[in-house]
Motif scaffolding. Structure first.
Motif, PDB file in Angstrom:
ATOM      1  N   GLU A  85       0.833  -1.064   0.088  1.00 53.39           N
ATOM      2  CA  GLU A  85       0.088   0.115  -0.029  1.00 53.39           C
ATOM      3  C   GLU A  85       0.823   1.293   0.004  1.00 53.39           C
ATOM      4  OE1 GLU A  85      -3.504   0.291   1.486  1.00 53.39           O
ATOM      5  OE2 GLU A  85      -4.071  -1.764   1.408  1.00 53.39           O
ATOM      6  N   CYS A  86       2.014   1.137   0.683  1.00 51.21           N
ATOM      7  CA  CYS A  86       2.932   2.190   0.831  1.00 51.21           C
ATOM      8  C   CYS A  86       3.931   2.548  -0.359  1.00 51.21           C
ATOM      9  CB  CYS A  86       3.794   2.313   2.075  1.00 51.21           C
ATOM     10  SG  CYS A  86       4.662   0.471   2.058  1.00 51.21           S
ATOM     11  N   ASP A  87       4.009   1.620  -1.293  1.00 50.18           N
ATOM     12  CA  ASP A  87       4.918   1.670  -2.408  1.00 50.18           C
ATOM     13  C   ASP A  87       6.221   1.627  -2.119  1.00 50.18           C
ATOM     14  OD1 ASP A  87       2.490   1.563  -4.256  1.00 50.18           O
ATOM     15  OD2 ASP A  87       2.274   3.656  -4.018  1.00 50.18           O
ATOM     16  N   HIS A 106      -1.213  -3.870 -11.030  1.00 51.42           N
ATOM     17  CA  HIS A 106      -0.772  -2.941 -11.995  1.00 51.42           C
ATOM     18  C   HIS A 106      -1.932  -1.730 -11.903  1.00 51.42           C
ATOM     19  CE1 HIS A 106      -0.088  -1.649 -15.748  1.00 51.42           C
ATOM     20  NE2 HIS A 106      -1.204  -1.467 -16.248  1.00 51.42           N
ATOM     21  N   LEU A 107      -3.184  -2.224 -11.632  1.00 45.63           N
ATOM     22  CA  LEU A 107      -4.278  -1.149 -11.473  1.00 45.63           C
ATOM     23  C   LEU A 107      -3.732  -0.222 -10.219  1.00 45.63           C
ATOM     24  CD1 LEU A 107      -7.436  -3.178 -12.373  1.00 45.63           C
ATOM     25  CD2 LEU A 107      -6.321  -1.533 -13.690  1.00 45.63           C
ATOM     26  N   ASP A 108      -3.411  -0.726  -9.222  1.00 42.46           N
ATOM     27  CA  ASP A 108      -2.891   0.107  -8.014  1.00 42.46           C
ATOM     28  C   ASP A 108      -1.838   0.943  -8.435  1.00 42.46           C
ATOM     29  OD1 ASP A 108      -2.968   0.618  -5.184  1.00 42.46           O
ATOM     30  OD2 ASP A 108      -0.695  -0.303  -5.281  1.00 42.46           O
ATOM     31  N   MET A 109      -0.790   0.455  -9.251  1.00 40.65           N
ATOM     32  CA  MET A 109       0.277   1.345  -9.750  1.00 40.65           C
ATOM     33  C   MET A 109      -0.452   2.607 -10.536  1.00 40.65           C
ATOM     34  SD  MET A 109       3.289   0.484 -12.240  1.00 40.65           S
ATOM     35  CE  MET A 109       2.236   0.320 -13.665  1.00 40.65           C
ATOM     36  N   VAL A 110      -1.194   2.224 -11.479  1.00 45.41           N
ATOM     37  CA  VAL A 110      -1.661   3.266 -12.408  1.00 45.41           C
ATOM     38  C   VAL A 110      -2.391   4.177 -11.550  1.00 45.41           C
ATOM     39  CG1 VAL A 110      -3.216   3.694 -14.300  1.00 45.41           C
ATOM     40  CG2 VAL A 110      -1.394   1.893 -14.416  1.00 45.41           C
ATOM     41  N   LYS A 111      -3.377   3.750 -10.856  1.00 41.97           N
ATOM     42  CA  LYS A 111      -4.162   4.662  -9.973  1.00 41.97           C
ATOM     43  C   LYS A 111      -3.479   5.671  -8.984  1.00 41.97           C
ATOM     44  CE  LYS A 111      -5.939   3.342  -5.935  1.00 41.97           C
ATOM     45  NZ  LYS A 111      -6.640   2.639  -5.022  1.00 41.97           N
ATOM     46  N   LYS A 112      -2.209   5.129  -8.572  1.00 41.61           N
ATOM     47  CA  LYS A 112      -1.414   6.076  -7.857  1.00 41.61           C
ATOM     48  C   LYS A 112      -0.533   6.870  -8.600  1.00 41.61           C
ATOM     49  CE  LYS A 112      -1.490   3.070  -3.979  1.00 41.61           C
ATOM     50  NZ  LYS A 112      -0.750   2.069  -3.239  1.00 41.61           N
ATOM     51  N   GLY A 113      -0.433   6.858  -9.999  1.00 39.34           N
ATOM     52  CA  GLY A 113       0.319   7.410 -10.745  1.00 39.34           C
ATOM     53  C   GLY A 113       1.820   7.038 -10.555  1.00 39.34           C
ATOM     54  N   ARG A 114       2.021   5.805 -10.389  1.00 39.39           N
ATOM     55  CA  ARG A 114       3.412   5.300 -10.337  1.00 39.39           C
ATOM     56  C   ARG A 114       3.823   4.399 -11.611  1.00 39.39           C
ATOM     57  NH1 ARG A 114       3.775   7.712  -5.823  1.00 39.39           N
ATOM     58  NH2 ARG A 114       3.117   7.012  -3.797  1.00 39.39           N
ATOM     59  N   ALA A 118       2.458   4.916 -16.048  1.00 36.09           N
ATOM     60  CA  ALA A 118       1.870   6.160 -15.888  1.00 36.09           C
ATOM     61  C   ALA A 118       2.556   7.384 -16.138  1.00 36.09           C
ATOM     62  CB  ALA A 118       1.543   5.988 -14.338  1.00 36.09           C
ATOM     63  N   ARG A 119       3.866   7.378 -16.023  1.00 36.53           N
ATOM     64  CA  ARG A 119       4.833   8.672 -16.304  1.00 36.53           C
ATOM     65  C   ARG A 119       4.597   8.783 -17.743  1.00 36.53           C
ATOM     66  NH1 ARG A 119       7.379   7.131 -11.579  1.00 36.53           N
ATOM     67  NH2 ARG A 119       8.835   5.644 -12.652  1.00 36.53           N
ATOM     68  N   TYR A 165      -7.707  12.524 -19.640  1.00 38.42           N
ATOM     69  CA  TYR A 165      -7.879  13.640 -18.982  1.00 38.42           C
ATOM     70  C   TYR A 165      -8.966  13.924 -17.806  1.00 38.42           C
ATOM     71  CZ  TYR A 165      -4.922  14.581 -23.219  1.00 38.42           C
ATOM     72  OH  TYR A 165      -4.105  14.530 -24.110  1.00 38.42           O
ATOM     73  N   LYS A 166      -9.097  12.793 -17.037  1.00 40.72           N
ATOM     74  CA  LYS A 166     -10.094  12.770 -16.122  1.00 40.72           C
ATOM     75  C   LYS A 166     -10.136  13.861 -15.235  1.00 40.72           C
ATOM     76  CE  LYS A 166     -10.460   7.957 -16.425  1.00 40.72           C
ATOM     77  NZ  LYS A 166     -10.260   6.556 -15.750  1.00 40.72           N
ATOM     78  N   GLU A 167      -8.767  14.308 -15.001  1.00 41.53           N
ATOM     79  CA  GLU A 167      -8.595  15.418 -13.864  1.00 41.53           C
ATOM     80  C   GLU A 167      -9.014  16.736 -14.324  1.00 41.53           C
ATOM     81  OE1 GLU A 167      -4.912  15.342 -16.419  1.00 41.53           O
ATOM     82  OE2 GLU A 167      -6.300  13.694 -15.618  1.00 41.53           O
TER      83      GLU A 167
END
Length: 169
Positions: A85-87, A106-114, A118-119, A165-167
């Motif tokens: 959880e802490c990456d 993988h989804l957790d990584m993408v969700k957190k922008g890691r 994601a970059r 561009y969800k944000e």
């Protein structure tokens, strides 16, 4: 080297017989606690690849320190990944660990922008936030907008439907 080092450092798979106070104490005696983050950073040795703590020698999966910690404090993890959880790959705090599949991780990584994906995805964007706002407000067709902004019709559709561009508000 303790008996526990020998027991878990070989080819033997991690199993629930390690779910006991002795293993838990041994793990806790080999970490540095980071108060502000709550991480327990593994001190014994580090795997060459990825910064994961290791027990014994580094081979894929079965003898990484965070997997041992999960088994020792929570139970069986066979067939699943032990995710952070802490990456922080060196963290073995059982409260920071959860089970998942490759897709979950993988989804957790993408969700957190890691991670590289994601970059890379953010760097490859062709539209600015202002252009996305203009596209969403426009009455023009996708193809007309695509020609104006120099992107594909699909890129316009993704921006309009907030699939990308969800944000952008």
């Amino acid at each position: 080297m303790s008996a526990l080092d020998t027991q878990i450092g070989g080819e033997e798979k991690l199993s629930t017989h390690l779910l006991n106070p002795q293993t838990q104490q041994w793990i806790e005696s080999n970490v540095t606690r980071i108060p502000f983050a709550g991480c327990w950073v593994w001190n014994k040795s580090e795997c060459v690849r990825g910064g994961y703590g290791q027990v014994g020698y580094c081979t894929y999966g079965t003898n990484k320190a965070h997997r041992l910690s999960y088994v020792a404090f929570k139970g069986d993890c066979r067939g699943l990944l032990v995710c952070h959880e802490c990456d922080n790959p060196a963290c073995v705090n059982p409260e920071h660990l959860f089970l998942g599949t490759s897709m979950t991780n993988h989804l957790d990584m993408v969700k957190k922008g890691r991670g590289n994906y994601a970059r890379a995805a953010r760097k490859m964007r062709k539209l600015t936030d202002q252009q996305v706002r203009e596209i969403r407000a426009s009455k023009l067709t996708q193809l007309q907008l695509a020609e104006i902004y120099g992107v594909s019709g699909g890129a316009i559709g993704h921006a309009r439907r907030k699939q990308q561009y969800k944000e952008v508000v």
